[in-house]
Design a protein around this motif. Structure first.
Motif, short mmCIF file in Angstrom:
data_model
loop_
_atom_site.label_atom_id
_atom_site.label_comp_id
_atom_site.label_asym_id
_atom_site.label_seq_id
_atom_site.Cartn_x
_atom_site.Cartn_y
_atom_site.Cartn_z
N PRO A 85 0.89 -1.36 0.15
CA PRO A 85 0.04 0.06 -0.34
C PRO A 85 0.93 1.18 -0.10
N PRO A 86 0.33 2.29 -0.39
CA PRO A 86 1.09 3.63 -0.19
C PRO A 86 1.59 3.85 1.12
N LEU A 87 2.69 4.47 1.38
CA LEU A 87 3.26 4.68 2.66
C LEU A 87 2.55 5.34 3.53
N GLU A 88 1.70 6.28 3.14
CA GLU A 88 0.77 6.88 4.37
C GLU A 88 -0.18 5.83 5.22
N GLN A 89 -0.68 4.92 4.10
CA GLN A 89 -1.67 3.82 4.40
C GLN A 89 -1.20 2.92 5.14
N ILE A 90 -0.01 2.21 4.98
CA ILE A 90 0.67 1.29 5.60
C ILE A 90 1.20 1.45 6.99
N THR A 91 1.68 2.88 7.01
CA THR A 91 2.36 3.26 8.34
C THR A 91 1.13 3.61 9.19
N LYS A 92 -0.02 4.11 8.81
CA LYS A 92 -1.11 4.42 9.55
C LYS A 92 -1.79 3.00 10.33
N LEU A 93 -1.71 1.88 9.42
CA LEU A 93 -2.22 0.65 9.68
C LEU A 93 -1.35 0.29 10.90
N ILE A 94 -0.13 0.43 10.84
CA ILE A 94 0.77 -0.07 11.89
C ILE A 94 0.84 0.77 12.97
N GLY A 95 0.73 1.93 13.14
CA GLY A 95 0.76 2.90 14.20
C GLY A 95 -0.58 2.68 14.91
N ASP A 96 -1.69 2.44 14.29
CA ASP A 96 -3.08 2.16 14.74
C ASP A 96 -2.97 0.89 15.51
N LEU A 97 -2.22 -0.04 15.29
CA LEU A 97 -1.95 -1.26 16.16
C LEU A 97 -1.09 -1.04 17.36
N ILE A 99 2.20 0.22 17.50
CA ILE A 99 3.49 -0.21 17.02
C ILE A 99 4.24 1.12 16.60
N ASP A 100 5.31 1.47 17.57
CA ASP A 100 5.98 2.42 17.00
C ASP A 100 7.53 2.06 16.77
N ASN A 101 8.33 2.79 16.44
CA ASN A 101 9.58 2.40 15.89
C ASN A 101 10.60 1.86 17.29
N ASP A 102 10.20 1.62 18.38
CA ASP A 102 11.08 1.06 19.32
C ASP A 102 10.63 -0.36 19.58
N ASP A 103 9.48 -0.76 19.21
CA ASP A 103 8.77 -1.96 19.28
C ASP A 103 9.40 -3.28 18.48
N HIS A 104 9.63 -4.38 19.36
CA HIS A 104 10.25 -5.61 18.86
C HIS A 104 8.93 -6.18 18.21
N VAL A 105 8.64 -6.26 16.92
CA VAL A 105 7.25 -7.08 16.38
C VAL A 105 7.47 -8.38 16.32
N VAL A 106 6.63 -9.25 16.87
CA VAL A 106 6.68 -10.65 16.32
C VAL A 106 5.19 -11.17 15.93
N ILE A 107 5.45 -11.76 14.77
CA ILE A 107 4.41 -11.98 13.87
C ILE A 107 3.78 -13.48 14.03
N VAL A 123 4.38 -10.07 5.72
CA VAL A 123 4.31 -8.76 6.71
C VAL A 123 5.89 -8.55 6.99
N TYR A 124 6.54 -9.69 7.27
CA TYR A 124 8.10 -9.15 7.81
C TYR A 124 8.69 -8.39 6.71
N TRP A 125 8.53 -8.79 5.54
CA TRP A 125 9.22 -8.10 4.47
C TRP A 125 8.70 -6.75 4.44
N THR A 126 7.49 -6.49 4.75
CA THR A 126 7.06 -5.11 4.55
C THR A 126 7.60 -4.26 5.93
N PHE A 127 7.88 -4.69 7.12
CA PHE A 127 8.40 -4.04 8.02
C PHE A 127 10.00 -3.62 7.65
#
Length: 303
Positions: A85-97, A99-107, A123-127
């Motif tokens: 997705p466009p950058l603003e769309q995918i970053t909003k999805l992640i932020g709404d979950l 998740i910030d840039n300090d988090d270790h995400v486990v899928i 999803v890993y590749w996306t991050f």
């Protein structure tokens, strides 16, 4: 000023050290031990959880939920399905979950088979593309967690929205133009689809023509995940498959499939498990490549 600069430097070094300690795959015991940590986010991407027979506690305790097929991890772009997705769309999805840039995400996927597990690798590749290094996949997904007796919850966490900043790593995403240039330059192109599709005996409905990108080699996604044991391929297995396909250890390559789903399984195996950082992924894959009849397609089936 010097104290502030020193504090910032130490923070960066600490973050880099943390990233270095994070492995692409973690096991169920790791999740059980770390799921409650402040900077660990368990990201459940399983589809159709409500349709299962898991009873009244179908979630990992503390997990946030964003199903792979419906949350918005992929979208149609320019008529091509399954794209980033466009950058603003995918970053909003992640932020709404939350998740910030300090988090270790486990899928966490189901862990059913290589196709379903491909949701996690995608999803890993996306991050990773977005510049977030602190990301892992639960090897074997829910199957391994449940078998290990992990704590279950009736409901997923309702996250508090956070801000997620992206720093796109363009080297991880190959465009159609870059694939065309790679084809001319003799760069290895890795088809992660089943052999029948690679050979041209069958095709996905989203692909215009049977066949593959000329000269590509086939490393089937199904050989990279054990459906029986719910485990991703070990480094020695990936190494054997790449050597059999004629790919050198650090050789530049681009993985592809039909829509960049199975290709992410192959990318994950080569880049993250085997450690070949000269691996990139063609997001549009055969759906985009064959959209223009002028682009060459090799049908190895003779039909």
């Amino acid at each position: 000023m010097r104290i502030a600069t020193l504090a910032f430097t130490l923070s960066v070094l600490a973050s880099s050290a943390l990233a270095a300690d994070i492995s692409p795959l973690v096991d169920a015991e790791w999740v059980k031990a770390n799921a409650g940590d402040k900077d660990v986010v368990i990201l459940d991407i399983r589809d159709k959880v409500a349709e299962t027979e898991l009873g009244d506690k179908p979630y990992i305790q503390g997990a946030v939920v964003a199903p792979y097929a419906s949350a918005g991890w992929r979208t149609e772009v320019g008529g091509v399905p399954g794209m980033l997705p466009p950058l603003e769309q995918i970053t909003k999805l992640i932020g709404d979950l939350g998740i910030d840039n300090d988090d270790h995400v486990v899928i966490v996927p189901w862990g059913t088979d290589s196709t379903e597990f491909g949701g996690a690798t995608r999803v890993y590749w996306t991050f990773k593309y977005l510049g977030h290094e602190e990301v892992s996949i639960l090897d074997g997904g829910w199957r391994q967690y449940d078998a290990a007796g992990g704590t279950r919850s009736a409901e997923a966490v309702k996250p508090e929205p956070a801000t997620f900043h992206a720093e796109p790593q363009e080297k991880l995403l190959a465009t159609t133009e870059e694939v065309a240039a790679a084809l001319k330059a003799g760069v290895k192109l890795i088809d992660g689809r089943p052999a029948e599709q690679h050979q041209g005996k069958s095709k996905s409905p989203v692909v215009r023509a049977n066949g593959t990108i000329p000269g590509s080699i086939n490393i089937e996604h199904s050989k990279l995940y054990s459906q029986d044991h719910a485990l991703f391929a070990r480094p020695e297995t990936v190494k054997a498959l790449t050597e059999a396909a004629g790919l050198a250890a650090e050789e530049e390559n681009i993985t592809f499939c039909n829509t960049g789903h199975w290709a992410s399984v192959t990318w994950f195996a080569l880049s993250e498990v085997l450690g070949n950082k000269n691996t990139t992924m063609y997001d549009g894959s055969m759906a985009e490549w064959t959209a223009d009849p002028a682009r060459p397609v090799e049908n190895k089936s003779g039909t």
